[in-house]
Enzyme design. Structure first.
Site, PDB file in Angstrom:
ATOM      1  N   SER A   1      31.169  59.417  32.644  1.00  0.00           N
ATOM      2  CA  SER A   1      30.140  58.716  31.792  1.00  0.00           C
ATOM      3  C   SER A   1      31.067  58.077  30.733  1.00  0.00           C
ATOM      4  O   SER A   1      31.944  58.795  30.191  1.00  0.00           O
ATOM      5  CB  SER A   1      29.135  59.790  31.139  1.00  0.00           C
ATOM      6  OG  SER A   1      28.322  59.032  29.949  1.00  0.00           O
TER       7      SER A   1
ATOM      8  N   CYS B   1      -2.213  55.294  34.217  1.00  0.00           N
ATOM      9  CA  CYS B   1      -2.802  56.427  34.608  1.00  0.00           C
ATOM     10  C   CYS B   1      -1.883  57.680  34.587  1.00  0.00           C
ATOM     11  O   CYS B   1      -2.152  58.658  34.814  1.00  0.00           O
ATOM     12  CB  CYS B   1      -3.736  56.528  35.739  1.00  0.00           C
ATOM     13  SG  CYS B   1      -2.936  56.095  37.426  1.00  0.00           S
TER      14      CYS B   1
ATOM     15  N   HIS C   1      17.080  60.187  32.433  1.00  0.00           N
ATOM     16  CA  HIS C   1      16.725  58.669  32.411  1.00  0.00           C
ATOM     17  C   HIS C   1      15.757  58.388  33.483  1.00  0.00           C
ATOM     18  O   HIS C   1      15.658  57.263  33.967  1.00  0.00           O
ATOM     19  CB  HIS C   1      17.749  57.889  32.436  1.00  0.00           C
ATOM     20  CG  HIS C   1      18.977  57.848  31.232  1.00  0.00           C
ATOM     21  ND1 HIS C   1      20.053  57.435  31.252  1.00  0.00           N
ATOM     22  CD2 HIS C   1      18.423  58.227  30.126  1.00  0.00           C
ATOM     23  CE1 HIS C   1      20.502  57.602  29.967  1.00  0.00           C
ATOM     24  NE2 HIS C   1      19.597  58.058  29.164  1.00  0.00           N
TER      25      HIS C   1
ATOM     26  N   ASN D   1      36.884  61.625  33.488  1.00  0.00           N
ATOM     27  CA  ASN D   1      36.491  60.370  33.470  1.00  0.00           C
ATOM     28  C   ASN D   1      37.354  59.109  33.618  1.00  0.00           C
ATOM     29  O   ASN D   1      38.749  59.565  33.396  1.00  0.00           O
ATOM     30  CB  ASN D   1      35.803  59.770  32.263  1.00  0.00           C
ATOM     31  CG  ASN D   1      34.714  58.646  32.239  1.00  0.00           C
ATOM     32  OD1 ASN D   1      33.929  58.812  33.420  1.00  0.00           O
ATOM     33  ND2 ASN D   1      34.756  57.857  31.131  1.00  0.00           N
TER      34      ASN D   1
ATOM     35  N   ARG E   1      28.895  49.925  33.088  1.00  0.00           N
ATOM     36  CA  ARG E   1      29.871  49.166  32.193  1.00  0.00           C
ATOM     37  C   ARG E   1      31.114  48.865  32.536  1.00  0.00           C
ATOM     38  O   ARG E   1      31.869  48.205  31.853  1.00  0.00           O
ATOM     39  CB  ARG E   1      29.914  50.240  30.840  1.00  0.00           C
ATOM     40  CG  ARG E   1      28.647  50.115  30.041  1.00  0.00           C
ATOM     41  CD  ARG E   1      28.436  51.079  29.021  1.00  0.00           C
ATOM     42  NE  ARG E   1      27.240  50.962  28.322  1.00  0.00           N
ATOM     43  CZ  ARG E   1      26.006  51.443  29.001  1.00  0.00           C
ATOM     44  NH1 ARG E   1      26.175  51.965  29.957  1.00  0.00           N
ATOM     45  NH2 ARG E   1      24.891  51.027  28.393  1.00  0.00           N
TER      46      ARG E   1
ATOM     47  N   THR F   1      30.024  56.206  41.686  1.00  0.00           N
ATOM     48  CA  THR F   1      30.402  55.210  42.154  1.00  0.00           C
ATOM     49  C   THR F   1      31.064  55.231  43.613  1.00  0.00           C
ATOM     50  O   THR F   1      31.185  54.395  44.540  1.00  0.00           O
ATOM     51  CB  THR F   1      31.493  54.515  41.253  1.00  0.00           C
ATOM     52  OG1 THR F   1      32.334  55.461  40.806  1.00  0.00           O
ATOM     53  CG2 THR F   1      30.875  54.165  39.931  1.00  0.00           C
TER      54      THR F   1
ATOM     55  N   ILE G   1      19.999  57.777  37.989  1.00  0.00           N
ATOM     56  CA  ILE G   1      18.601  57.889  38.188  1.00  0.00           C
ATOM     57  C   ILE G   1      18.493  57.740  39.922  1.00  0.00           C
ATOM     58  O   ILE G   1      17.469  57.394  40.556  1.00  0.00           O
ATOM     59  CB  ILE G   1      18.165  56.743  37.840  1.00  0.00           C
ATOM     60  CG1 ILE G   1      19.097  55.333  38.176  1.00  0.00           C
ATOM     61  CG2 ILE G   1      17.843  56.732  36.194  1.00  0.00           C
ATOM     62  CD1 ILE G   1      18.587  53.824  37.403  1.00  0.00           C
TER      63      ILE G   1
HETATM   64  P1  NAD Z   1      28.560  53.893  32.312  1.00  0.00           P
HETATM   65  O1  NAD Z   1      28.535  52.702  33.529  1.00  0.00           O
HETATM   66  O2  NAD Z   1      28.473  53.597  30.963  1.00  0.00           O
HETATM   67  O3  NAD Z   1      29.884  54.543  32.659  1.00  0.00           O
HETATM   68  C1  NAD Z   1      30.475  55.207  33.812  1.00  0.00           C
HETATM   69  C2  NAD Z   1      31.777  55.632  33.536  1.00  0.00           C
HETATM   70  O4  NAD Z   1      32.239  56.304  34.624  1.00  0.00           O
HETATM   71  C3  NAD Z   1      32.757  54.753  32.851  1.00  0.00           C
HETATM   72  O5  NAD Z   1      33.485  55.168  32.053  1.00  0.00           O
HETATM   73  C4  NAD Z   1      34.063  54.701  34.179  1.00  0.00           C
HETATM   74  O6  NAD Z   1      35.137  54.418  33.763  1.00  0.00           O
HETATM   75  C5  NAD Z   1      33.595  56.078  34.967  1.00  0.00           C
HETATM   76  N1  NAD Z   1      34.175  56.270  36.193  1.00  0.00           N
HETATM   77  C6  NAD Z   1      33.609  55.015  37.229  1.00  0.00           C
HETATM   78  N2  NAD Z   1      33.690  55.607  38.454  1.00  0.00           N
HETATM   79  C7  NAD Z   1      34.376  56.645  38.234  1.00  0.00           C
HETATM   80  C8  NAD Z   1      34.828  57.744  39.154  1.00  0.00           C
HETATM   81  N3  NAD Z   1      35.037  57.542  40.568  1.00  0.00           N
HETATM   82  N4  NAD Z   1      35.294  58.940  38.653  1.00  0.00           N
HETATM   83  C9  NAD Z   1      35.239  59.181  37.425  1.00  0.00           C
HETATM   84  N5  NAD Z   1      34.979  58.399  36.196  1.00  0.00           N
HETATM   85  C10 NAD Z   1      34.333  57.002  37.095  1.00  0.00           C
HETATM   86  O7  NAD Z   1      27.463  55.171  33.047  1.00  0.00           O
HETATM   87  P2  NAD Z   1      26.839  56.052  31.794  1.00  0.00           P
HETATM   88  O8  NAD Z   1      27.679  56.756  30.843  1.00  0.00           O
HETATM   89  O9  NAD Z   1      26.175  56.916  32.905  1.00  0.00           O
HETATM   90  O10 NAD Z   1      25.678  55.299  31.194  1.00  0.00           O
HETATM   91  C11 NAD Z   1      24.967  54.231  32.154  1.00  0.00           C
HETATM   92  C12 NAD Z   1      23.348  54.355  32.112  1.00  0.00           C
HETATM   93  O11 NAD Z   1      23.267  53.526  33.342  1.00  0.00           O
HETATM   94  C13 NAD Z   1      23.015  55.846  32.367  1.00  0.00           C
HETATM   95  O12 NAD Z   1      22.009  55.785  31.384  1.00  0.00           O
HETATM   96  C14 NAD Z   1      22.226  55.769  33.785  1.00  0.00           C
HETATM   97  O13 NAD Z   1      20.941  55.950  33.555  1.00  0.00           O
HETATM   98  C15 NAD Z   1      22.335  54.517  34.277  1.00  0.00           C
HETATM   99  N6  NAD Z   1      22.889  54.049  35.489  1.00  0.00           N
HETATM  100  C16 NAD Z   1      23.077  54.857  36.452  1.00  0.00           C
HETATM  101  C17 NAD Z   1      23.226  54.951  37.931  1.00  0.00           C
HETATM  102  C18 NAD Z   1      23.068  55.980  39.089  1.00  0.00           C
HETATM  103  O14 NAD Z   1      22.369  56.594  38.890  1.00  0.00           O
HETATM  104  N7  NAD Z   1      24.008  55.918  39.759  1.00  0.00           N
HETATM  105  C19 NAD Z   1      24.287  53.733  37.950  1.00  0.00           C
HETATM  106  C20 NAD Z   1      24.370  52.645  36.823  1.00  0.00           C
HETATM  107  C21 NAD Z   1      23.748  53.021  35.654  1.00  0.00           C
END
Ligand code: NAD
Length: 263
Positions: free
Chosen positions: A209, A147, A136, A234, A51, A43, A118
């Protein structure tokens, strides 16, 4: 007796320092250190998570794999969304959290990163492909659903921009960004490797996560069952907060550099 805000702040800073020292000590013991990352580590590179408030699920309903395979309309919508996120993918750069993990790798203290992400930013930070297990898939690749040929996202994206709204392979198969959609099977080799590493590591740290997405979220459980030290960094709650050895509620880009500086 009244507790002053300054003394509360000092106490919190002290607790944080102790937690960071403990994590640094465990990593420095040079056992098998495994990192597990989620959307939260990226982020601070400008890629929204799913989420959190304002995250992707606030904007879009997910498109299931079956819908992608059975409906052109769903494929067009899927590619339209990818086009919207494409700029994030192209311009995102690793942030201090990714770079801290690269420093760990350089110090010989990183066995592997299991990532749900990803975005390819761990590899972009300099960590070799074979140390990053993408559960993922990756947004940077495209795969033919017939293919299996893998090509770069840029080529497919150019076609979409030129008006080919749901691009297809030369063989006639549907092209799909090489990421795992809801309802799509998990990649077998990656799941096996991640499970094995989680079960056998000495130190396992979750960064960014919610630990709500299955089966990826089983990994910290395997690590704990295997007696690993479990740390979580987190911003919000996870179902593993109670059972981990150290929990830091903080920003990955601020906490991880401090951990690596302390080692
Ligand atoms: P999630 O969106 O469910 O959770 C993200 C977590 O990170 C939250 O608990 C949030 O509070 C925390 N967070 C946000 N910014 C933060 C920071 N700066 N420092 C520490 N914590 C922070 O993400 P997830 O558990 O990875 O599951 C989401 C699914 O979405 C995954 O399967 C993934 O494949 C996909 N996804 C990937 C990306 C990417 O590749 N960057 C982005 C969005 C979603």
């Amino acid at each position: 007796m009244r507790v002053s805000p300054t003394s509360t702040r000092r106490k919190m800073a002290d607790t944080m320092r102790k937690k960071i020292s403990l994590i640094a000590q465990k990593i420095g013991e040079a056992g098998k250190n495994v990192l597990f990352t989620g959307a939260g580590i990226s982020t601070e590179s400008g890629i929204p998570d799913y989420r959190s408030k304002g995250g992707i699920w606030d904007k879009f309903r997910p498109i299931y794999f079956d819908e992608f395979m059975s409906s052109r309309e769903a494929r067009v919508e899927y590619w339209r969304r990818k086009a919207e996120l494409y700029q994030d993918v192209v311009h995102a750069k690793p942030n201090p959290a990714h770079m801290s993990l690269f420093r760990l790798y350089e110090m010989g203290l990183l066995e592997a990163i299991i990532t749900q992400n990803i975005d390819g930013l761990h590899q972009e930070s300099g960590i070799p492909d074979d140390r990053v297990i993408e559960l993922h898939g990756s947004n940077r690749r495209v795969r033919c659903m017939n293919c299996g040929r893998v090509t770069s996202i840029h080529e497919a994206q150019e076609r979409v921009e030129r008006g080919d709204l749901a691009p297809e392979c030369e063989c006639g198969g549907y092209l799909k960004p090489d990421t795992i959609s809801f309802g799509q099977a998990m990649p077998e080799r990656e799941m096996q490797r991640a499970t094995e590493l989680s079960r056998t590591c000495d130190f396992f740290m979750v960064v960014g996560s919610t630990l709500l997405v299955q089966p990826a979220a089983l990994m910290p459980n395997y690590a704990k069952q295997g007696d690993a030290f479990l740390a979580i960094v987190n911003l919000s709650e996870t179902p593993y907060d109670e059972m981990c050895d150290v929990l830091i509620r903080g920003k990955a880009g601020e906490v991880l550099p401090q951990i690596v500086d302390t080692i």
